[in-house]
Every structure is written in structure tokens, then in C-alpha cells.
Enzyme design. Structure first.
Site, PDB file in Angstrom:
ATOM      1  N   HIS A  60       0.843  -1.199   0.000  1.00 14.58           N
ATOM      2  CA  HIS A  60       0.000   0.000   0.000  1.00 14.58           C
ATOM      3  C   HIS A  60       0.877   1.246   0.000  1.00 14.58           C
ATOM      4  O   HIS A  60       2.099   1.169   0.191  1.00 14.58           O
ATOM      5  CB  HIS A  60      -0.976   0.004   1.178  1.00 14.58           C
ATOM      6  CG  HIS A  60      -0.341   0.068   2.527  1.00 14.58           C
ATOM      7  ND1 HIS A  60       0.461  -0.933   3.036  1.00 14.58           N
ATOM      8  CD2 HIS A  60      -0.390   1.026   3.504  1.00 14.58           C
ATOM      9  CE1 HIS A  60       0.853  -0.623   4.247  1.00 14.58           C
ATOM     10  NE2 HIS A  60       0.373   0.558   4.548  1.00 14.58           N
ATOM     11  N   HIS A  62       1.433   3.840   1.940  1.00 12.15           N
ATOM     12  CA  HIS A  62       1.903   4.553   3.117  1.00 12.15           C
ATOM     13  C   HIS A  62       3.425   4.509   3.093  1.00 12.15           C
ATOM     14  O   HIS A  62       4.032   3.483   2.761  1.00 12.15           O
ATOM     15  CB  HIS A  62       1.353   3.933   4.403  1.00 12.15           C
ATOM     16  CG  HIS A  62      -0.047   4.373   4.700  1.00 12.15           C
ATOM     17  ND1 HIS A  62      -0.877   3.733   5.600  1.00 12.15           N
ATOM     18  CD2 HIS A  62      -0.787   5.419   4.212  1.00 12.15           C
ATOM     19  CE1 HIS A  62      -2.044   4.341   5.656  1.00 12.15           C
ATOM     20  NE2 HIS A  62      -2.013   5.367   4.819  1.00 12.15           N
ATOM     21  N   ASP A  64       5.969   4.215   4.995  1.00 12.94           N
ATOM     22  CA  ASP A  64       6.837   3.218   5.631  1.00 12.94           C
ATOM     23  C   ASP A  64       6.830   1.882   4.899  1.00 12.94           C
ATOM     24  O   ASP A  64       7.500   0.938   5.335  1.00 12.94           O
ATOM     25  CB  ASP A  64       6.468   3.029   7.105  1.00 12.94           C
ATOM     26  CG  ASP A  64       5.015   2.631   7.331  1.00 12.94           C
ATOM     27  OD1 ASP A  64       4.163   2.973   6.497  1.00 12.94           O
ATOM     28  OD2 ASP A  64       4.723   2.000   8.356  1.00 12.94           O
ATOM     29  N   HIS A  65       6.107   1.820   3.776  1.00 11.57           N
ATOM     30  CA  HIS A  65       6.077   0.592   2.982  1.00 11.57           C
ATOM     31  C   HIS A  65       6.603   0.778   1.557  1.00 11.57           C
ATOM     32  O   HIS A  65       6.770  -0.214   0.849  1.00 11.57           O
ATOM     33  CB  HIS A  65       4.655   0.028   2.935  1.00 11.57           C
ATOM     34  CG  HIS A  65       4.181  -0.457   4.268  1.00 11.57           C
ATOM     35  ND1 HIS A  65       4.196  -1.780   4.633  1.00 11.57           N
ATOM     36  CD2 HIS A  65       3.710   0.230   5.344  1.00 11.57           C
ATOM     37  CE1 HIS A  65       3.744  -1.898   5.883  1.00 11.57           C
ATOM     38  NE2 HIS A  65       3.449  -0.694   6.322  1.00 11.57           N
ATOM     39  N   HIS A 140      -7.500  -1.450   5.470  1.00 10.27           N
ATOM     40  CA  HIS A 140      -6.659  -0.452   6.125  1.00 10.27           C
ATOM     41  C   HIS A 140      -7.176   0.935   5.748  1.00 10.27           C
ATOM     42  O   HIS A 140      -8.231   1.071   5.124  1.00 10.27           O
ATOM     43  CB  HIS A 140      -5.200  -0.682   5.702  1.00 10.27           C
ATOM     44  CG  HIS A 140      -4.207   0.095   6.495  1.00 10.27           C
ATOM     45  ND1 HIS A 140      -4.268   0.215   7.864  1.00 10.27           N
ATOM     46  CD2 HIS A 140      -3.096   0.808   6.110  1.00 10.27           C
ATOM     47  CE1 HIS A 140      -3.247   0.944   8.289  1.00 10.27           C
ATOM     48  NE2 HIS A 140      -2.542   1.323   7.241  1.00 10.27           N
TER      49      HIS A 140
END
Length: 301
Positions: A60, A62, A64-65, A140
Site C-alpha cells: 500500500h 503509506h 513506511d512501505h 486499512h
């Protein structure tokens, strides 16, 4: 099957922890799963050859990914890469990456292909003769998928003692390995079960990144060998998990139990906790086979 955890903590990177990224090696295929900030540094620390990575799966959008993806793509160019790179991720990943390449005039000298995802159902996104990859729709704050990696069943193994005993010519070996019976010159039919051994059971790995407790994943991941499931919070912060659409360690364990998986790996820990062993202790009250992801650790299955 080998899994190397490059990063397994939530939100921002720290000097001692890294955001989500994993390297899965299955049936001689090497897949990068998520690419948080600092992933290429972690790849170097773990002595993983960049050239072996041809597929990247982003769960996804975001940061931090996937904030490490543009850096990795750029480094591939600096290293003189010529092999195609395929990126699988949510709709929008192509626009984000290409804008950065455009404004920095840093176009790749290798083929860069994006496979954007928007289906709310589980779909096949990669397949070759050895491995099948399907999505695991999650719940999410933004559109999110996990990924299920499955080895395809191999050919049967020749029982050479039996094959030689019946004086079967080598030109029939592949037919036997494909599961066929053999008819001898005198008319006797030798069943395949006498001539072969079962192949090594195929392995499977399910990656469930950021998601609230979401039972619809259970039929998709049922009976997998290894499940990685996010466990951002402990039960004491269950209300916060609900608010942010994350899971607790106990909730990850409930998914593992209901899906009858063989092994559960916890990760994506909030940095508010002093010890990650608390996650393992909490999950084991529900599901016994629990491992903890840690930056730099490798698991072999």
C-alpha cells in the site's frame, strides 16, 4: 524457502529499527516485499545481490512501505542494470515513481514495468512455471493488499532401483516423473507409484501487512506454511488498533488459528513498546507456533 526480514517496525525509521521490507526466496525465485525507507542499505547489510531482484510487491501507499523504492530503482541504474524490473502495487504507484524520475531527469536504463492493482477480490498477479502469486485484500486506511506466494508442485522423483529393476529405458524417465504408468514389452503395466517417490511438498508464504482484524483473509491463506501478520499493538491498545485500522498480536494469532497455518511470524511493531517479546507472549496464549520478526533475521522453512 527462506525469508529475510529487512525491516519490521511501524511508522518512522530509527537508528536501531527499520520500516517494512522483506526478501522472500522461494524455488530459486527472489521477491522483494514492500520497500520502506532504507531498504537498499539493509539489502547491502544482509549481502543480498541487487541483480537477483526482478519483482517488487508493494502492499500500500503509506510511506513506511514504499519510500525506499525510488532510491532502489535509481541505484539499479547506477549499477548498470539491464534486466527488466516489475513493480506490483496499488494504482498510483506508477505516477509517484515516474514523476520523481521525470523531475530528476533520471530515467532508468532498464525496462521498468508497473502492474497497478485496484481489485477488491483476490487475483493472480504473477505466475511462472514454478511460483504463483495472488493478492490478499486487506482492510486499512488506504487500499491495501497482502500477497500469497505458492510454489507449484514439482515432478515426482524417480525410484531408480525400481526403474532399473524393470529395465526401463531412459527415454521414458520424463514420462514417469510426470506421473504416467509404464507398459512393459511383455504387456505388464507398472503403476507410477512403484516407480517414483512423492515430490517435495510445495511451500507457501502469506504476507499480511497493515490491516485491521479481517476474517475474509482466512479462506485465502488457509493451511499456508508460514503467515506473516502485522501486530502493531498489544491488546492493551486494542482501541487504538481499531481506530488506526491495525491489528494486535492476539488478533494476528486468531487469524493464524482460524486459517490453520503452520507458523505465524509477527511484525510491524509500534515503537512504543520496550520489548517485542511481549507480542510473542500475548500471541502464544491463542496460537502456539509464533516467531518474531527482527531486522536482519532470516528464517528457513
Amino acid at each position: 524457502m527462506q525469508l529475510t526480514i529487512l525491516g519490521c517496525y511501524a511508522a518512522t525509521p530509527r537508528t536501531i529499527t527499520n520500516p517494512t521490507a522483506q526478501l522472500l526466496e522461494i524455488n530459486n525465485r527472489m521477491f522483494l516485499i514492500d520497500c520502506g525507507e532504507g531498504t537498499q542499505v539493509q539489502l547491502r547489510k544482509n549481502k543480498i545481490k541487487f541483480s537477483k531482484i526482478n519483482q517488487v510487491f508493494i502492499s500500500h501507499l503509506h510511506g513506511d512501505h514504499f519510500f525506499g523504492l525510488i532510491g532502489l530503482i535509481s541505484t539499479f541504474s547506477l549499477l548498470g542494470r539491464t534486466t527488466d524490473l516489475h513493480v506490483y502495487g496499488p494504482k498510483g504507484i506508477k505516477e509517484i515513481i515516474l514523476l520523481q524520475l521525470k523531475l530528476s531527469n533520471s530515467w532508468t536504463n532498464y525496462g521498468l514495468f508497473f502492474h497497478e492493482l485496484d481489485s477488491e477480490e483476490s487475483v493472480t498477479i504473477f505466475e511462472d512455471e514454478k511460483v504463483l502469486v495472488t493478492t490478499i485484500p486487506l482492510q486499512h486506511r488506504v487500499y491495501t493488499n497482502g500477497f500469497l506466494f505458492q510454489e507449484k508442485a514439482g515432478t515426482r522423483k524417480l525410484n531408480m532401483d525400481a526403474v532399473l529393476n524393470y529395465e526401463i529405458e531412459s527415454c521414458y524417465y520424463q514420462k514417469i516423473k510426470n506421473g504416467k504408468d509404464i507398459t512393459l514389452e511383455d504387456g505388464r503395466i507398472i503403476p507410477n507409484s512403484e516407480l517414483t517417490f512423492d515430490p517435495i511438498p510445495p511451500k507457501s508464504y502469506a504476507f499480511c501487512s497493515d490491516t485491521v482484524y479481517h476474517e475474509p483473509v482466512i479462506p485465502i491463506i488457509e493451511n499456508v506454511d508460514v503467515l506473516y501478520h502485522e501486530s502493531t499493538f498489544l491488546e492493551s491498545e486494542e482501541s487504538l488498533a481499531q481506530k488506526t485500522l491495525h491489528s494486535t498480536a492476539k488478533e494476528a494469532a486468531r487469524i493464524a488459528l482460524k486459517a490453520n497455518v503452520k507458523q505465524l511470524i509477527l511484525g510491524h511493531y509500534s515503537t512504543r513498546y520496550e520489548s517485542i517479546t511481549l507480542f510473542k507472549e500475548e500471541a502464544e496464549t491463542i496460537f502456539p507456533e509464533v516467531l518474531l520478526a527482527e531486522d536482519g533475521i532470516s528464517f528457513e522453512f
